[in-house]
Design a protein around this motif. Structure first.
Motif, short mmCIF file in Angstrom:
data_model
loop_
_atom_site.label_atom_id
_atom_site.label_comp_id
_atom_site.label_asym_id
_atom_site.label_seq_id
_atom_site.Cartn_x
_atom_site.Cartn_y
_atom_site.Cartn_z
N LEU A 142 0.83 -1.20 0.00
CA LEU A 142 0.00 0.00 0.00
C LEU A 142 0.87 1.25 0.00
CD1 LEU A 142 -2.87 -0.97 2.49
CD2 LEU A 142 -2.85 -1.12 -0.01
N GLU A 143 1.97 1.20 0.72
CA GLU A 143 2.90 2.32 0.73
C GLU A 143 3.46 2.54 -0.67
OE1 GLU A 143 6.32 3.71 3.77
OE2 GLU A 143 6.74 1.82 2.74
N ALA A 144 3.82 1.46 -1.36
CA ALA A 144 4.33 1.57 -2.72
C ALA A 144 3.26 2.10 -3.67
CB ALA A 144 4.83 0.20 -3.21
N CYS A 145 1.99 1.91 -3.31
CA CYS A 145 0.88 2.43 -4.10
C CYS A 145 0.65 3.92 -3.84
CB CYS A 145 -0.41 1.66 -3.81
SG CYS A 145 -0.44 -0.02 -4.46
N ARG A 200 5.03 -5.10 15.44
CA ARG A 200 5.44 -6.50 15.55
C ARG A 200 5.49 -7.18 14.18
NH1 ARG A 200 8.20 -8.09 19.50
NH2 ARG A 200 7.35 -10.20 19.42
N ALA A 201 5.44 -6.41 13.11
CA ALA A 201 5.59 -6.95 11.76
C ALA A 201 7.07 -7.02 11.41
CB ALA A 201 4.83 -6.09 10.77
N TYR A 202 7.35 -7.50 10.21
CA TYR A 202 8.74 -7.56 9.75
C TYR A 202 9.06 -6.24 9.05
CZ TYR A 202 8.08 -12.56 10.52
OH TYR A 202 7.81 -13.77 11.08
N PRO A 203 10.01 -5.45 9.58
CA PRO A 203 10.22 -4.10 9.06
C PRO A 203 11.37 -3.95 8.09
CG PRO A 203 11.32 -4.33 11.18
CD PRO A 203 10.73 -5.69 10.85
N ALA A 204 12.15 -5.00 7.85
CA ALA A 204 13.42 -4.83 7.12
C ALA A 204 13.20 -4.53 5.64
CB ALA A 204 14.28 -6.08 7.28
N ASP A 205 14.28 -4.14 4.99
CA ASP A 205 14.21 -3.70 3.59
C ASP A 205 13.73 -4.79 2.64
OD1 ASP A 205 14.99 -1.16 4.24
OD2 ASP A 205 17.11 -1.47 3.74
N TYR A 206 14.00 -6.07 2.98
CA TYR A 206 13.58 -7.14 2.07
C TYR A 206 12.06 -7.15 1.91
CZ TYR A 206 12.35 -10.05 6.14
OH TYR A 206 11.80 -10.54 7.30
N VAL A 207 11.33 -6.69 2.93
CA VAL A 207 9.87 -6.61 2.83
C VAL A 207 9.47 -5.52 1.83
CG1 VAL A 207 7.72 -6.23 4.09
CG2 VAL A 207 9.60 -7.46 5.19
N LYS A 208 10.17 -4.39 1.90
CA LYS A 208 9.89 -3.31 0.93
C LYS A 208 10.16 -3.79 -0.49
CE LYS A 208 11.28 0.46 4.05
NZ LYS A 208 12.20 1.61 4.21
N ASP A 209 11.28 -4.49 -0.67
CA ASP A 209 11.61 -4.99 -2.01
C ASP A 209 10.54 -5.94 -2.52
OD1 ASP A 209 13.96 -3.55 -1.84
OD2 ASP A 209 15.18 -5.27 -1.21
N LEU A 260 5.71 -7.01 -5.88
CA LEU A 260 4.30 -7.39 -5.97
C LEU A 260 3.53 -6.35 -6.77
CD1 LEU A 260 1.90 -9.19 -5.13
CD2 LEU A 260 1.75 -7.84 -3.02
N LEU A 261 3.80 -5.08 -6.50
CA LEU A 261 3.13 -4.01 -7.24
C LEU A 261 3.49 -4.07 -8.72
CD1 LEU A 261 1.41 -1.45 -7.34
CD2 LEU A 261 3.47 -0.14 -6.73
N GLU A 262 4.73 -4.32 -9.02
CA GLU A 262 5.17 -4.40 -10.41
C GLU A 262 4.49 -5.55 -11.14
OE1 GLU A 262 9.33 -4.99 -12.96
OE2 GLU A 262 9.41 -4.53 -10.83
N LYS A 263 4.28 -6.65 -10.45
CA LYS A 263 3.70 -7.84 -11.08
C LYS A 263 2.17 -7.74 -11.18
CE LYS A 263 3.63 -12.91 -10.76
NZ LYS A 263 2.18 -13.14 -10.72
N GLU A 264 1.52 -7.27 -10.13
CA GLU A 264 0.06 -7.31 -10.08
C GLU A 264 -0.60 -5.95 -10.22
OE1 GLU A 264 -1.56 -10.00 -10.07
OE2 GLU A 264 -0.13 -11.53 -9.41
N GLY A 265 0.20 -4.90 -10.27
CA GLY A 265 -0.40 -3.57 -10.33
C GLY A 265 -1.17 -3.27 -9.06
N ARG A 266 -2.28 -2.53 -9.19
CA ARG A 266 -3.06 -2.12 -8.03
C ARG A 266 -4.24 -3.08 -7.77
NH1 ARG A 266 -2.07 3.25 -6.54
NH2 ARG A 266 -4.21 3.54 -5.79
N ALA A 267 -4.08 -4.32 -8.20
CA ALA A 267 -5.19 -5.28 -8.07
C ALA A 267 -5.59 -5.51 -6.62
CB ALA A 267 -4.79 -6.61 -8.71
N PHE A 268 -4.67 -5.36 -5.68
CA PHE A 268 -4.95 -5.65 -4.27
C PHE A 268 -5.12 -4.37 -3.44
CE2 PHE A 268 -1.88 -9.13 -5.56
CZ PHE A 268 -2.89 -10.02 -5.93
N PHE A 269 -5.22 -3.23 -4.13
CA PHE A 269 -5.24 -1.96 -3.39
C PHE A 269 -6.54 -1.78 -2.60
CE2 PHE A 269 -6.43 2.52 -3.05
CZ PHE A 269 -5.34 3.01 -2.33
N ARG A 270 -6.37 -1.36 -1.36
CA ARG A 270 -7.46 -0.88 -0.53
C ARG A 270 -6.92 0.34 0.20
NH1 ARG A 270 -8.80 -4.67 -3.07
NH2 ARG A 270 -10.24 -6.37 -2.55
#
Length: 588
Positions: free
Chosen positions: A184-187, A196-205, A210-220
């Motif tokens: 959502l941030e990338a959107c 308590r989530a996973y905050p590291a850079d690999y999650v951002k990557d 995911l955004l590049e592959k699926e576009g905004r299909a999952f956006f809320r």
């Protein structure tokens, strides 16, 4: 050689049982050990001391009778009795140096004592959650498991390697939500990552991919995701931590509700990305698996339900406070354990019970799991469950891997401040990384000195071993440049004539290698090979650096004899390094 001497002693014991000196049913353990002092021969046996009480005689008298009953041997030049009753065996020259010929003919056969006799083993190791990159702690388990598999296979065991993929349960949900919030941030949304989530850079990557592959299909809208949820508080302490976890559970439930069937697609994307990263790292580290076993398959196939039904049918479970419990306290555990929570969801323990039942149903004689030291308290409950299900809790074994610290800092996945195994390999190199992990018992804490691992000095144990191997290769290159070659038969024949002060120690060290391999396999301790290899390399260095032992001399007999000795050292070092998963370069 040890087996031949054992056969001689067993023959003598049988003779003493036959003449009544020893009881007819007396079967003492025969211990044969290499002597440290050449004056005491090559091998010493204490069986006379172990037999004296049963015979009602003094140990020395038993030793004298045993020596008298020894059959003639072509390998033993003489036998002496020492002290209170030790029996010392002196080998003839041909027998003493026969080991060099064995190594030159087939070092793999020489180094492969049949300890396992076909025992079928499933070795499960690493099994890191696919929720992030592998860190240096995972690397130690990977090096240990990989080397143990090599060692067990070399000693007559049938070994299959397995990675258990934890792709079900809460940690997979935490990854899914961590990726989704960053998605959502990338959107373009302004978000607050759950504490308590996973905050590291690999999650951002992963989110950007995911955004590049699926576009905004999952956006809320992010506001829709968080509307009405409890607070995600700041601070520390048990109460605050519980509230943070409650917020994380709430946002997981909300994302699942909003995405519906698409939630699984987001989750799978994150899991697949991290598992692909883990596979790449393991391949770069020289670690392979025959099987990749999915936790989800246990749920989808009904294996967990079948395991729970079996436990219930055998009377090992009971219900209390709305939960289903296993009576592990009756089978060696400190208390009973929950299998199904009061909300109807099975626990991690229930999945592990089903998983280990599946392992045994596949027909393995022994199950070896490699776990982190923080899982020590988990062993008793899993063994109890296996005993309850199959009656074969004795088939389950766990190797615990202690923690690793780096000379360069600490790690911690939740804070995002951790060193990945991939980074360590890049810093220290694959060979040094594997070898350093295997320089200590897995039960001991390990401090990994990156600077030492990178150094090209005798203080660096892997560099020292590889240099010894390369030194022999260089010796043979120089031999070829001189237009000379090796006459191995002539060299073997001339070994006894070498005027080398350190020769006998080096030959003894090489001869002991198969016994050290066997001992390491029995104790499931591949790190013992690193000690043995260092001893061989040190003795070789002492021998080689003595000016009296110059190898490439004009005298062909001396030259060939010293060359075959050096070549035997090189072959054993290469064999040992291969068992540890480390290369043996010809040039440094």
């Amino acid at each position: 050689m040890k087996a031949q001497l054992d056969a001689l002693v067993q023959h003598a014991l049988a003779a003493l049982r036959a003449d009544g000196t020893l009881p007819a049913d007396f079967q003492p353990a025969v211990q044969l050990e290499r002597t440290r002092d050449p004056a005491h021969g090559d091998w010493a046996c204490n069986v006379a001391l172990a037999s004296a009480k049963a015979a009602g005689r003094k140990p020395r008298e038993i030793a004298e009778r045993l020596v008298a009953a020894l059959p003639a041997s072509t390998v033993v030049s003489k036998v002496e009795i020492a002290g209170p009753g030790f029996i010392n065996f002196f080998l003839n020259a041909d027998s003493r140096f026969a080991v060099i010929g064995e190594i030159l003919r087939d070092v793999s056969a020489f180094s492969s004592p049949d300890v396992g006799r076909g025992e079928k083993i499933l070795l499960e190791f690493v099994s890191a959650n696919p929720t992030g990159p592998m860190h240096v702690g995972h690397g130690r388990g990977a090096a240990y498991g990989s080397a143990l598999a090599n060692l067990l296979r070399a000693t007559g065991h049938v070994v299959e390697r397995e990675y258990y993929i934890n792709d079900a349960g809460r940690q997979a949900d935490v990854l899914a939500v961590s990726v989704y919030v960053r998605y959502l941030e990338a959107c373009g949304e302004t978000v607050s990552v759950p504490s308590r989530a996973y905050p590291a850079d690999y999650v951002k990557d992963c989110a950007r991919a995911l955004l590049e592959k699926e576009g905004r299909a999952f956006f809320r809208p992010y506001a829709e995701v968080t509307a009405g949820l409890p607070d995600d508080p700041d601070g520390e302490g048990d109460e605050i931590k519980a509230r943070k976890e409650a917020y994380l559970d709430a946002i997981i439930a909300r994302v699942q509700q909003l995405l519906g069937a698409d939630y699984r697609r987001v989750q799978d994307f994150g899991l697949d990305a991290q598992l692909a990263s883990i596979r790449r790292t393991l391949t770069a580290f020289g670690v392979e698996f025959e099987h990749w076993f999915s936790e989800r398959s246990l749920v989808d196939s009904g294996a967990i339900r079948r395991a729970l039904d079996t436990l219930a049918a055998r009377g090992h479970t009971y219900e209390q406070d709305g939960a289903l419990w296993l009576r592990t306290s009756a089978l060696g555990d400190e208390k009973d354990r929950v299998l199904v929570r009061d909300n109807g969801l099975h626990t991690y323990f229930a999945a592990d019970v089903a998983y280990h039942l599946d392992k045994l149903e596949r027909g393995y004689d022994t199950l070896i799991d490699v776990w982190g030291a923080d899982h020590h308290g988990y062993i008793a409950r899993v063994r109890a469950a296996i005993e309850a299900l199959t009656g074969h809790g004795d088939k389950f074994h766990v190797a615990l891997i202690q923690f690793v610290t780096l000379s360069s800092g600490r790690m911690g996945k939740r804070s995002g401040n951790f060193v990945t195994l991939e980074q360590l390999i890049e810093e220290a190199g694959r060979d040094a990384t594997r070898f350093f992990y295997l320089t200590r018992s897995p039960e001991q804490h390990l401090e990994f000195d990156i600077d030492l691992a990178r150094s090209e000095s005798a203080d660096n144990p892997v560099y020292y071993l590889q240099y010894a191997h390369a030194r022999v290769a260089s010796m043979f290159r120089e031999l070829a440049e001189r237009g000379l070659g090796l006459d191995a038969d002539a060299g073997l024949a001339a070994l006894d004539a070498l005027p080398d002060a350190q020769r006998d120690e080096l030959v003894k060290r090489l001869a002991a290698w198969p016994e050290q391999v066997a001992a390491a396999a029995r104790h499931r301790a591949p790190h013992q090979l690193s000690y043995a290899l260092r001893d061989i390399a040190q003795d070789f260095s002492t021998w080689y650096n003595d000016k009296a032992n110059k190898v490439l001399v004009d005298d062909a007999a001396l030259r060939n004899a010293r060359l075959v000795l050096a070549l035997a050292v090189q072959k054993v070092i290469a064999n040992g390094l291969a068992l540890l998963g480390v290369s043996a370069p010809d040039k440094m």
